[in-house]
Design a protein around this motif. Structure first.
Motif, PDB file in Angstrom:
ATOM      1  N   GLN A  27       0.837  -1.186   0.000  1.00 55.72           N
ATOM      2  CA  GLN A  27       0.000   0.000   0.000  1.00 55.72           C
ATOM      3  C   GLN A  27       0.884   1.252   0.000  1.00 55.72           C
ATOM      4  O   GLN A  27       2.090   1.177  -0.204  1.00 55.72           O
ATOM      5  CB  GLN A  27      -0.934  -0.026   1.209  1.00 55.72           C
ATOM      6  N   HIS A  45       4.729   1.777  -1.157  1.00 53.40           N
ATOM      7  CA  HIS A  45       4.940   2.244  -2.528  1.00 53.40           C
ATOM      8  C   HIS A  45       5.400   3.697  -2.609  1.00 53.40           C
ATOM      9  O   HIS A  45       6.157   4.052  -3.520  1.00 53.40           O
ATOM     10  CB  HIS A  45       3.665   2.079  -3.350  1.00 53.40           C
ATOM     11  N   GLN A  95       3.748   4.991  -6.338  1.00 55.18           N
ATOM     12  CA  GLN A  95       2.413   4.985  -5.733  1.00 55.18           C
ATOM     13  C   GLN A  95       1.328   5.296  -6.750  1.00 55.18           C
ATOM     14  O   GLN A  95       0.237   4.708  -6.711  1.00 55.18           O
ATOM     15  CB  GLN A  95       2.343   5.989  -4.580  1.00 55.18           C
ATOM     16  N   ASP A 147      -0.979   2.866  -8.505  1.00 57.38           N
ATOM     17  CA  ASP A 147      -2.217   2.421  -7.872  1.00 57.38           C
ATOM     18  C   ASP A 147      -3.349   3.434  -8.017  1.00 57.38           C
ATOM     19  O   ASP A 147      -4.494   3.138  -7.637  1.00 57.38           O
ATOM     20  CB  ASP A 147      -1.994   2.169  -6.373  1.00 57.38           C
ATOM     21  N   ALA A 157      -4.451   1.332 -12.962  1.00 58.80           N
ATOM     22  CA  ALA A 157      -5.114   0.783 -11.769  1.00 58.80           C
ATOM     23  C   ALA A 157      -6.577   0.526 -12.099  1.00 58.80           C
ATOM     24  O   ALA A 157      -7.137   1.120 -13.014  1.00 58.80           O
ATOM     25  CB  ALA A 157      -4.988   1.731 -10.590  1.00 58.80           C
ATOM     26  N   HIS A 179       0.503  -5.020 -11.655  1.00 53.67           N
ATOM     27  CA  HIS A 179       0.281  -5.436 -10.265  1.00 53.67           C
ATOM     28  C   HIS A 179       0.488  -6.929  -9.996  1.00 53.67           C
ATOM     29  O   HIS A 179       0.831  -7.305  -8.880  1.00 53.67           O
ATOM     30  CB  HIS A 179      -1.141  -5.055  -9.830  1.00 53.67           C
ATOM     31  N   HIS A 189       7.195  -0.367  -8.279  1.00 50.29           N
ATOM     32  CA  HIS A 189       5.863  -0.773  -7.812  1.00 50.29           C
ATOM     33  C   HIS A 189       5.597  -2.229  -8.193  1.00 50.29           C
ATOM     34  O   HIS A 189       5.213  -3.053  -7.355  1.00 50.29           O
ATOM     35  CB  HIS A 189       4.795   0.129  -8.428  1.00 50.29           C
ATOM     36  N   ASP A 222       5.406  -5.578  -5.656  1.00 48.00           N
ATOM     37  CA  ASP A 222       4.185  -6.372  -5.621  1.00 48.00           C
ATOM     38  C   ASP A 222       4.443  -7.857  -5.880  1.00 48.00           C
ATOM     39  O   ASP A 222       3.591  -8.698  -5.556  1.00 48.00           O
ATOM     40  CB  ASP A 222       3.176  -5.846  -6.648  1.00 48.00           C
ATOM     41  N   ASP A 263      -1.210  -7.023   1.815  1.00 51.51           N
ATOM     42  CA  ASP A 263      -0.535  -5.755   1.529  1.00 51.51           C
ATOM     43  C   ASP A 263      -0.136  -4.977   2.780  1.00 51.51           C
ATOM     44  O   ASP A 263       0.459  -3.905   2.679  1.00 51.51           O
ATOM     45  CB  ASP A 263      -1.449  -4.862   0.668  1.00 51.51           C
TER      46      ASP A 263
END
Length: 347
Positions: free
Chosen positions: A2, A6, A32, A35, A57, A79, A127, A131, A190
């Protein structure tokens, strides 16, 4: 992962590696914002021109979030990067921590020539890379291989996950979709401080200590940042800090319990007070993530007309444009150049 990882962890790692605050912010913001870029309509500018946004996202409250097209174009490249471990096609779509495909993308970034959006591309890549730890053993399309059974979260009551999923379904449509990613586990994978157990689709029991995964992800992200600065030394402001010198505080922060907002405040305080190890300046002390900051600096929404826009001065070199340029490159590169080399055709 989260926002605490990130954005704030990536920012702290970039500063510790030797990036100045402005460059660290670009990397962390891009990480970030992967997302948060939930719009893909083209902007038709009143003062001339047109720009196509890139969706990185899922859209909250949009039924198309669970379509196969969206899964392949968004969830897989941004992701749930396929890990390519196994024989069956769908088994190879399961995410694996630090997978051969993730390493391939890193190597190709480090071998590439510098472009205006290279730092933004680095942030997006970090990112995706992080993940691969928190999303491991799940895939970004709806399959029964994402099944989570007999889940138990340490220090929580037996009905915790049921109540969590019920709450998430009211806020985010994706959690109403069965067998999509880790939706059956909610946000638990997460959150760095969680310890949890579950049975997978094969009936195998897993005990997961998220803090260990987060630390491994952070250390590997730090190595990528260090290698990037060796490749492009012009971005280095000062010598890097040794990983062992920053590990203790990062471990403490990943152990921080509480809601996302509380964990973010802990990261802000550690950065502001210089507890990570680098000497903070004023920009470090005022660190804050605003998901509309880059958009507002590049585009003017004409008042009272939500679908009318103007390009602001400097749009062509804005961080917002560069983020979308980097996202478009990343998506094409992964879906059409990287994955096909491993027999994974989903572009």
């Amino acid at each position: 992962m989260q926002e605490d990882f990130h954005f704030y962890a990536i920012y702290a790692l970039a500063r510790a590696a030797g990036f100045d605050p402005d460059k660290a912010h670009i990397i962390a913001y891009s990480s970030q914002h992967t997302d948060d870029a939930k719009y893909d309509h083209a902007l038709e500018f009143e003062n001339g021109g047109r720009f196509q946004q890139v969706l990185t996202a899922h859209r909250f409250f949009d039924p198309k979030v669970i379509s196969k097209e969206v899964c392949y174009r968004i969830w897989l490249p941004f992701h749930f990067l396929p890990g390519n471990l196994g024989v069956d096609f769908y088994e190879r779509l399961l995410v694996r921590a630090n997978s051969v495909i993730a390493q391939r993308i890193i190597e190709e970034l480090l071998a590439s020539e510098l472009k205006p959006y290279t730092l933004h591309r680095l942030g997006i890549l970090l990112h995706v890379y992080a993940d691969t730890w928190s999303h491991q053993n799940f895939m970004g399309i709806m399959r029964d291989m994402n099944d989570v059974r007999n889940m138990r979260v340490e220090e929580e009551e037996d009905d915790f996950i049921k109540d969590l999923i019920s709450k998430l379904k009211e806020e985010i449509l994706e959690y109403a979709a069965p067998m999509l990613g880790h939706t059956q586990a909610g946000t638990v994978p997460d959150e760095p401080y969680r310890v949890w157990e579950y049975d997978d689709y094969k009936g195998e029991r897993h005990r997961v200590v998220n803090r260990e995964r987060a630390l491994d992800a952070a250390q590997n992200c730090y190595v990528v940042l260090l290698r990037f600065l060796r490749r492009f030394p012009q971005f280095s402001q000062r010598p890097p800090l040794p990983w062992q010198g920053i590990l203790g505080k990062i471990n403490d922060l990943f152990s921080q319990k509480g809601e996302l907002g509380e964990r973010i405040e802990a990261w802000k305080a550690a950065i502001r007070r210089g507890e990570i190890g680098f000497l903070p300046d004023e920009k470090d002390k005022e660190l804050h993530y605003d998901d509309r900051e880059w958009f507002r600096a590049a585009v003017k929404v004409i008042e009272g007309e939500p679908d009318r826009y103007e390009r602001l001065e400097g749009f062509e070199t804005s961080n917002w444009k560069y983020f979308h340029d980097a996202a478009a490159f990343h998506r094409f590169h992964v879906l059409h150049e990287i994955l096909p080399d491993y027999g994974i055709i989903c572009g």
